[in-house]
Design an enzyme around this catalytic site. Structure first.
Site, PDB file in Angstrom:
ATOM      1  CE  LYS A  35      -3.540   2.084   2.984  1.00  0.00           C
ATOM      2  NZ  LYS A  35      -4.234   1.938   4.280  1.00  0.00           N
ATOM      3  CB  ALA A  83       1.202  -6.234   3.997  1.00  0.00           C
ATOM      4  CD  GLU A  85       0.006   0.639   9.832  1.00  0.00           C
ATOM      5  OE1 GLU A  85       0.959   1.107  10.479  1.00  0.00           O
ATOM      6  OE2 GLU A  85      -0.346   1.090   8.722  1.00  0.00           O
ATOM      7  CB  THR A 126       5.875 -10.483  16.023  1.00  0.00           C
ATOM      8  OG1 THR A 126       6.574 -10.064  17.188  1.00  0.00           O
ATOM      9  CG2 THR A 126       4.395 -10.321  16.300  1.00  0.00           C
ATOM     10  CG  ASP A 127       9.577 -12.112  19.720  1.00  0.00           C
ATOM     11  OD1 ASP A 127       9.000 -11.071  19.343  1.00  0.00           O
ATOM     12  OD2 ASP A 127      10.711 -12.094  20.253  1.00  0.00           O
ATOM     13  CD  GLU A 128       6.680  -7.024  19.744  1.00  0.00           C
ATOM     14  OE1 GLU A 128       5.782  -6.316  20.206  1.00  0.00           O
ATOM     15  OE2 GLU A 128       7.632  -6.568  19.070  1.00  0.00           O
ATOM     16  CE1 TYR A 151       3.104  -5.709  14.801  1.00  0.00           C
ATOM     17  CE2 TYR A 151       4.409  -6.237  16.747  1.00  0.00           C
ATOM     18  CZ  TYR A 151       4.177  -6.362  15.382  1.00  0.00           C
ATOM     19  OH  TYR A 151       5.017  -7.137  14.614  1.00  0.00           O
ATOM     20  CE  LYS A 155       2.299  -9.889  12.582  1.00  0.00           C
ATOM     21  NZ  LYS A 155       2.353  -9.799  11.090  1.00  0.00           N
ATOM     22  CE  LYS A 190       8.881  -0.641  14.083  1.00  0.00           C
ATOM     23  NZ  LYS A 190       8.737  -1.556  12.994  1.00  0.00           N
ATOM     24  CB  ILE A 207      16.725   4.907  27.197  1.00  0.00           C
ATOM     25  CG1 ILE A 207      18.030   5.156  26.465  1.00  0.00           C
ATOM     26  CG2 ILE A 207      16.590   3.502  27.749  1.00  0.00           C
ATOM     27  CD1 ILE A 207      18.676   3.935  25.903  1.00  0.00           C
ATOM     28  NE  ARG A 215      11.162  -5.457  23.075  1.00  0.00           N
ATOM     29  CZ  ARG A 215      10.634  -5.376  24.295  1.00  0.00           C
ATOM     30  NH1 ARG A 215      11.117  -6.086  25.303  1.00  0.00           N
ATOM     31  NH2 ARG A 215       9.584  -4.584  24.513  1.00  0.00           N
ATOM     32  CG  ASN A 250      15.515  -1.780  25.202  1.00  0.00           C
ATOM     33  OD1 ASN A 250      15.696  -2.698  24.408  1.00  0.00           O
ATOM     34  ND2 ASN A 250      14.307  -1.435  25.635  1.00  0.00           N
ATOM     35  NE  ARG A 282       6.793   0.722  23.094  1.00  0.00           N
ATOM     36  CZ  ARG A 282       7.534  -0.024  22.281  1.00  0.00           C
ATOM     37  NH1 ARG A 282       7.707  -1.317  22.523  1.00  0.00           N
ATOM     38  NH2 ARG A 282       8.107   0.501  21.223  1.00  0.00           N
TER      39      ARG A 282
HETATM   40  P1  NAD Z   1       7.353  -2.390   8.066  1.00  0.00           P
HETATM   41  O1  NAD Z   1       6.444  -1.550   8.891  1.00  0.00           O
HETATM   42  O2  NAD Z   1       8.741  -1.912   7.787  1.00  0.00           O
HETATM   43  O3  NAD Z   1       6.682  -2.667   6.637  1.00  0.00           O
HETATM   44  C1  NAD Z   1       5.326  -2.993   6.492  1.00  0.00           C
HETATM   45  C2  NAD Z   1       4.981  -2.889   5.015  1.00  0.00           C
HETATM   46  O4  NAD Z   1       3.588  -3.234   4.860  1.00  0.00           O
HETATM   47  C3  NAD Z   1       5.148  -1.472   4.445  1.00  0.00           C
HETATM   48  O5  NAD Z   1       5.799  -1.515   3.193  1.00  0.00           O
HETATM   49  C4  NAD Z   1       3.701  -0.976   4.288  1.00  0.00           C
HETATM   50  O6  NAD Z   1       3.556  -0.053   3.217  1.00  0.00           O
HETATM   51  C5  NAD Z   1       2.967  -2.288   4.018  1.00  0.00           C
HETATM   52  N1  NAD Z   1       1.542  -2.195   4.390  1.00  0.00           N
HETATM   53  C6  NAD Z   1       1.024  -1.726   5.550  1.00  0.00           C
HETATM   54  N2  NAD Z   1      -0.321  -1.781   5.506  1.00  0.00           N
HETATM   55  C7  NAD Z   1      -0.658  -2.309   4.301  1.00  0.00           C
HETATM   56  C8  NAD Z   1      -1.892  -2.627   3.669  1.00  0.00           C
HETATM   57  N3  NAD Z   1      -3.064  -2.382   4.282  1.00  0.00           N
HETATM   58  N4  NAD Z   1      -1.872  -3.183   2.438  1.00  0.00           N
HETATM   59  C9  NAD Z   1      -0.687  -3.421   1.794  1.00  0.00           C
HETATM   60  N5  NAD Z   1       0.515  -3.117   2.347  1.00  0.00           N
HETATM   61  C10 NAD Z   1       0.524  -2.570   3.579  1.00  0.00           C
HETATM   62  O7  NAD Z   1       7.355  -3.818   8.761  1.00  0.00           O
HETATM   63  P2  NAD Z   1       8.540  -4.853   8.977  1.00  0.00           P
HETATM   64  O8  NAD Z   1       9.294  -4.470  10.190  1.00  0.00           O
HETATM   65  O9  NAD Z   1       9.235  -5.059   7.698  1.00  0.00           O
HETATM   66  O10 NAD Z   1       7.699  -6.160   9.336  1.00  0.00           O
HETATM   67  C11 NAD Z   1       7.190  -7.005   8.323  1.00  0.00           C
HETATM   68  C12 NAD Z   1       6.404  -8.127   8.961  1.00  0.00           C
HETATM   69  O11 NAD Z   1       7.255  -8.860   9.846  1.00  0.00           O
HETATM   70  C13 NAD Z   1       5.210  -7.669   9.788  1.00  0.00           C
HETATM   71  O12 NAD Z   1       4.158  -8.567   9.569  1.00  0.00           O
HETATM   72  C14 NAD Z   1       5.712  -7.742  11.224  1.00  0.00           C
HETATM   73  O13 NAD Z   1       4.655  -8.006  12.120  1.00  0.00           O
HETATM   74  C15 NAD Z   1       6.671  -8.922  11.135  1.00  0.00           C
HETATM   75  N6  NAD Z   1       7.780  -8.905  12.117  1.00  0.00           N
HETATM   76  C16 NAD Z   1       8.598  -7.805  12.210  1.00  0.00           C
HETATM   77  C17 NAD Z   1       9.655  -7.827  13.106  1.00  0.00           C
HETATM   78  C18 NAD Z   1      10.596  -6.654  13.235  1.00  0.00           C
HETATM   79  O14 NAD Z   1      11.460  -6.654  14.121  1.00  0.00           O
HETATM   80  N7  NAD Z   1      10.531  -5.651  12.365  1.00  0.00           N
HETATM   81  C19 NAD Z   1       9.870  -8.945  13.918  1.00  0.00           C
HETATM   82  C20 NAD Z   1       9.016 -10.060  13.772  1.00  0.00           C
HETATM   83  C21 NAD Z   1       7.974 -10.014  12.869  1.00  0.00           C
HETATM   84  P1  TYD Z   2      11.170  -1.101  18.949  1.00  0.00           P
HETATM   85  O1  TYD Z   2      12.326  -0.960  18.030  1.00  0.00           O
HETATM   86  O2  TYD Z   2      10.035  -0.133  18.849  1.00  0.00           O
HETATM   87  O3  TYD Z   2      10.636  -2.602  18.800  1.00  0.00           O
HETATM   88  P2  TYD Z   2       9.540  -3.440  19.717  1.00  0.00           P
HETATM   89  O4  TYD Z   2       8.744  -2.487  20.503  1.00  0.00           O
HETATM   90  O5  TYD Z   2       8.742  -4.137  18.684  1.00  0.00           O
HETATM   91  O6  TYD Z   2      10.370  -4.376  20.566  1.00  0.00           O
HETATM   92  O7  TYD Z   2      11.714  -1.037  20.436  1.00  0.00           O
HETATM   93  C1  TYD Z   2      12.711  -1.923  20.895  1.00  0.00           C
HETATM   94  C2  TYD Z   2      12.893  -1.670  22.373  1.00  0.00           C
HETATM   95  O8  TYD Z   2      13.461  -0.359  22.559  1.00  0.00           O
HETATM   96  C3  TYD Z   2      11.592  -1.668  23.158  1.00  0.00           C
HETATM   97  O9  TYD Z   2      11.828  -2.247  24.435  1.00  0.00           O
HETATM   98  C4  TYD Z   2      11.242  -0.202  23.301  1.00  0.00           C
HETATM   99  C5  TYD Z   2      12.598   0.465  23.357  1.00  0.00           C
HETATM  100  N1  TYD Z   2      12.704   1.824  22.787  1.00  0.00           N
HETATM  101  C6  TYD Z   2      13.335   2.838  23.509  1.00  0.00           C
HETATM  102  O10 TYD Z   2      13.800   2.635  24.652  1.00  0.00           O
HETATM  103  N2  TYD Z   2      13.435   4.070  22.938  1.00  0.00           N
HETATM  104  C7  TYD Z   2      12.932   4.342  21.687  1.00  0.00           C
HETATM  105  O11 TYD Z   2      13.028   5.509  21.218  1.00  0.00           O
HETATM  106  C8  TYD Z   2      12.300   3.284  20.959  1.00  0.00           C
HETATM  107  C9  TYD Z   2      11.714   3.545  19.587  1.00  0.00           C
HETATM  108  C10 TYD Z   2      12.212   2.034  21.547  1.00  0.00           C
END
Ligand code: NAD
Ligand code: TYD
Length: 346
Positions: A35, A83, A85, A126-128, A151, A155, A190, A207, A215, A250, A282
């Site tokens: 999207k 895909a 959020e 995700t592991d979350e 979130y 998931k 992130k 932080i 993590r 962290n 948070r």
């Molecule tokens: P990201 O937020 O970087 O990317 C998400 C992508 O999905 C974007 O390109 C966005 O444009 C697209 N998108 C969002 N809503 C959409 C919709 N309605 N239709 C079509 N496309 C849409 O995410 P990421 O960090 O690359 O994560 C990808 C996947 O992996 C997710 O499902 C997330 O839950 C999972 N995941 C991420 C992590 C992590 O550490 N980043 C860890 C474990 C699992």
């Molecule tokens: P994040 O990268 O948002 O991933 P997730 O929440 O999916 O684990 O955050 C990683 C860890 O870092 C989480 O414990 C929240 C913390 N954090 C901070 O302390 N400061 C920040 O500005 C952000 C974005 C995250």
């Protein structure tokens, strides 16, 4: 020619996966459905843009008419669904968007896949979903779900739907639940890209709380390698946990990023650490995530290729060298790039 649908391919992990697939499997055409929300960036895919086995389709996974038409058009052999959020902080301020995209979007894809002839529906999770650990223990594939943020709850719901479509309709699904990823092309909201960007700009490094939250970090290249292996060798209906066995508090991780950045930027030691600022925690902040990935390692032969220190070095270097990318995504200029690219394709 086979067609594979990758959703969310313009995002962080998705762009690494699309690049790998297009380069490694020239006999397969990758259709990237995205999207292009704030987190999607076609610049991440410039390297493979003109390849004959790559197609970009801009669209929304919650749009059933569009998704169904896409399945009719390409007769996909497989789907890898990323895909979503993905940012916990945004889910706290705007939970409905997560519920719609992550739950309704996944259900819409499952519904289209159900009446198609695909041989694999791979759901990336995700592991979350497992909740939060105390000081000891690891998440395994049999850990009961206990999601605690909008979130992770969205998931978890999508995971349940994927399993339900397997049990009810026989859809050939696999699910993987992965720990926190790091690497190039991650949106700088992130922790890791935000920290490196702020170090470079001499801005505070926020932080949350006391920085005691833990993590388990995995290099994105190792994640997409695992996805490739599970897609080809995983068993229908199974779940695989993916993790790097790299637990860090962290505060310790941010200090590591500070040390690497000071060295690479040729600043005096301790310079970046002075930017660390403890801020309000948070809401509902999960204390600790840690993954047991022995099933994936023992049954399918995957293992991480880099240590946390090696992966962080590569990653910090990438963000320091790719200043323009960071500037574009933080300024919103990349939105103009999409509009331009998209207008050229109509
Ligand atoms: P990201 O937020 O970087 O990317 C998400 C992508 O999905 C974007 O390109 C966005 O444009 C697209 N998108 C969002 N809503 C959409 C919709 N309605 N239709 C079509 N496309 C849409 O995410 P990421 O960090 O690359 O994560 C990808 C996947 O992996 C997710 O499902 C997330 O839950 C999972 N995941 C991420 C992590 C992590 O550490 N980043 C860890 C474990 C699992
Ligand atoms: P994040 O990268 O948002 O991933 P997730 O929440 O999916 O684990 O955050 C990683 C860890 O870092 C989480 O414990 C929240 C913390 N954090 C901070 O302390 N400061 C920040 O500005 C952000 C974005 C995250």
């Amino acid at each position: 020619m086979k067609y594979i649908l990758i959703t969310g391919g313009a995002g962080f992990i998705g762009s690494h996966l699309v690049r790998r697939w297009v380069n490694k499997y020239p006999q397969t055409t990758v259709v990237n459905l995205d999207k292009l929300t704030y987190a999607g960036n076609l610049e991440n895919l410039r390297e493979i843009e003109g390849k004959p086995n790559y197609i970009f389709e801009k669209g929304d996974i919650t749009d059933a008419a569009f998704v169904n038409a896409l399945f009719e058009k390409y007769h996909f052999d497989g789907v890898i669904h990323l895909a979503a959020e993905s940012h916990v902080d945004r889910s706290i301020t705007n939970p409905l968007e997560f519920i719609i995209t992550n739950i309704v979007g996944t259900a819409t894809l499952l519904n289209a896949a159900r009446t198609s002839s695909i041989s694999r529906f791979y759901h990336v999770s995700t592991d979350e979903v497992y909740g939060s650990l105390g000081d000891t223990g690891l998440f395994s594939e049999t850990t009961p779900y206990d999601p605690r943020s909008p979130y992770s709850a969205s998931k978890a719901s999508s995971d349940h739907l994927v399993r339900a479509y397997h049990h009810t309709y026989g859809l050939p699904v696999v699910i993987s639940n992965c720990s926190n990823n790091y690497g190039s092309y991650q949106f700088p909201e992130k922790l890791i890209p935000l920290t490196v960007n702020n170090i470079k700009l001499n801005k505070n490094l926020p932080i949350y709380g006391k920085g005691e939250n833990v993590r388990d970090w995995l290099y994105v290249g190792d994640h997409v390698e695992a996805i490739d292996i599970i897609f080809h060798k995983g068993k229908d209906g199974e779940t695989y946990n993916i993790g790097g066995n790299n637990e860090r508090k962290n505060i310790d991780l941010v200090r590591l990023l500070c040390r690497i950045s000071d060295r690479l930027l040729e600043r005096e030691e301790g310079y970046a650490e002075k930017l660390i600022t403890f801020v309000k925690d948070r809401a509902g902040h999960d204390l600790r995530y840690a993954i047991d990935s022995s099933k994936l390692q023992n049954e399918l032969g995957w293992k991480p290729s880099v240590t946390l220190e090696q992966g962080m070095e590569i990653t910090v270097k990438w963000y320091l060298e790719n200043e323009e990318w960071l500037r574009n995504v933080t300024s919103g200029d990349y939105m103009k790039y999409y509009e331009y690219m998209y207008s050229q394709r109509q």
